[in-house]
Design a protein around this motif. Structure first.
Motif, mmCIF file in Angstrom:
data_model
loop_
_atom_site.group_PDB
_atom_site.id
_atom_site.type_symbol
_atom_site.label_atom_id
_atom_site.label_comp_id
_atom_site.label_asym_id
_atom_site.label_seq_id
_atom_site.Cartn_x
_atom_site.Cartn_y
_atom_site.Cartn_z
ATOM 1 N N UNK A 73 0.816 -1.215 0.000
ATOM 2 C CA UNK A 73 0.000 0.000 0.000
ATOM 3 C C UNK A 73 0.850 1.266 0.000
ATOM 4 N N UNK A 74 2.001 1.207 0.648
ATOM 5 C CA UNK A 74 2.866 2.386 0.707
ATOM 6 C C UNK A 74 3.392 2.765 -0.676
ATOM 7 N N UNK A 75 3.561 1.757 -1.525
ATOM 8 C CA UNK A 75 4.069 1.988 -2.885
ATOM 9 C C UNK A 75 2.958 1.971 -3.925
ATOM 10 N N UNK A 76 1.722 1.749 -3.484
ATOM 11 C CA UNK A 76 0.589 1.645 -4.430
ATOM 12 C C UNK A 76 0.907 0.649 -5.545
ATOM 13 N N UNK A 77 1.436 -0.482 -5.146
ATOM 14 C CA UNK A 77 1.878 -1.496 -6.096
ATOM 15 C C UNK A 77 1.247 -2.834 -5.765
ATOM 16 N N UNK A 78 0.843 -3.547 -6.809
ATOM 17 C CA UNK A 78 0.296 -4.885 -6.651
ATOM 18 C C UNK A 78 1.171 -5.845 -7.438
ATOM 19 N N UNK A 79 1.322 -7.053 -6.891
ATOM 20 C CA UNK A 79 2.168 -8.077 -7.496
ATOM 21 C C UNK A 79 1.341 -9.335 -7.757
ATOM 22 N N UNK A 80 1.789 -10.104 -8.727
ATOM 23 C CA UNK A 80 1.202 -11.415 -8.974
ATOM 24 C C UNK A 80 2.338 -12.397 -9.177
ATOM 25 N N UNK A 81 2.533 -13.256 -8.194
ATOM 26 C CA UNK A 81 3.516 -14.322 -8.309
ATOM 27 C C UNK A 81 2.838 -15.533 -8.925
ATOM 28 N N UNK A 82 3.341 -15.955 -10.068
ATOM 29 C CA UNK A 82 2.729 -17.056 -10.801
ATOM 30 C C UNK A 82 3.700 -18.230 -10.839
ATOM 31 N N UNK A 83 3.303 -19.328 -10.233
ATOM 32 C CA UNK A 83 4.114 -20.537 -10.206
ATOM 33 C C UNK A 83 3.401 -21.662 -10.933
ATOM 34 N N UNK A 84 4.144 -22.696 -11.257
ATOM 35 C CA UNK A 84 3.576 -23.873 -11.934
ATOM 36 C C UNK A 84 2.736 -23.448 -13.140
#
Length: 121
Positions: A73-84
């Protein structure tokens, strides 16, 4: 004006991993929900994963146990870790910010430009 900038797409072999990032910039007070959607060729755009500002998450059944969505939230950033990763994960992945409270005190929905993920050997 609010913008979303995505990064991290590319070509990966089946079983491999990728991490997508999306940063929001511009003038706004807050973002209620951020997430990822995808659109494969010839198909409709579908929700992949979302995360609320409080941390609650929601996943499509097809990615549960393989993908993880997170948010800074501090960086206004969202991540998506995609495995397999599987070939059927091949799509353009779009970042979404929903219920963005603008400086004009209106709520906006904003989309990124999309990043291509190709899963192929």
């Amino acid at each position: 004006q609010v913008q979303l900038v995505e990064s991290g797409g590319g070509l990966v072999q089946p079983g491999g991993s990728l991490r997508l990032s999306c940063a929001a910039s511009g003038s706004f007070f807050s973002i209620l929900a951020m997430g990822w959607y995808r659109q494969a060729p010839g198909k409709q755009r579908e929700m992949v994963a979302t995360v609320a500002s409080g941390g609650s998450t929601n996943y499509a059944d097809s990615v549960k146990g393989r993908f993880t969505v997170s948010r800074d939230n501090a960086k206004n950033t969202v991540y998506l870790q995609m495995n397999s990763l599987k070939p059927e994960d091949t799509a353009v992945y779009y970042c979404n910010a929903d219920r963005v409270l603008s400086i004009a005190r209106t709520y906006l929905e904003v989309w990124g430009q999309g990043t291509l993920v190709t899963v192929s050997s």
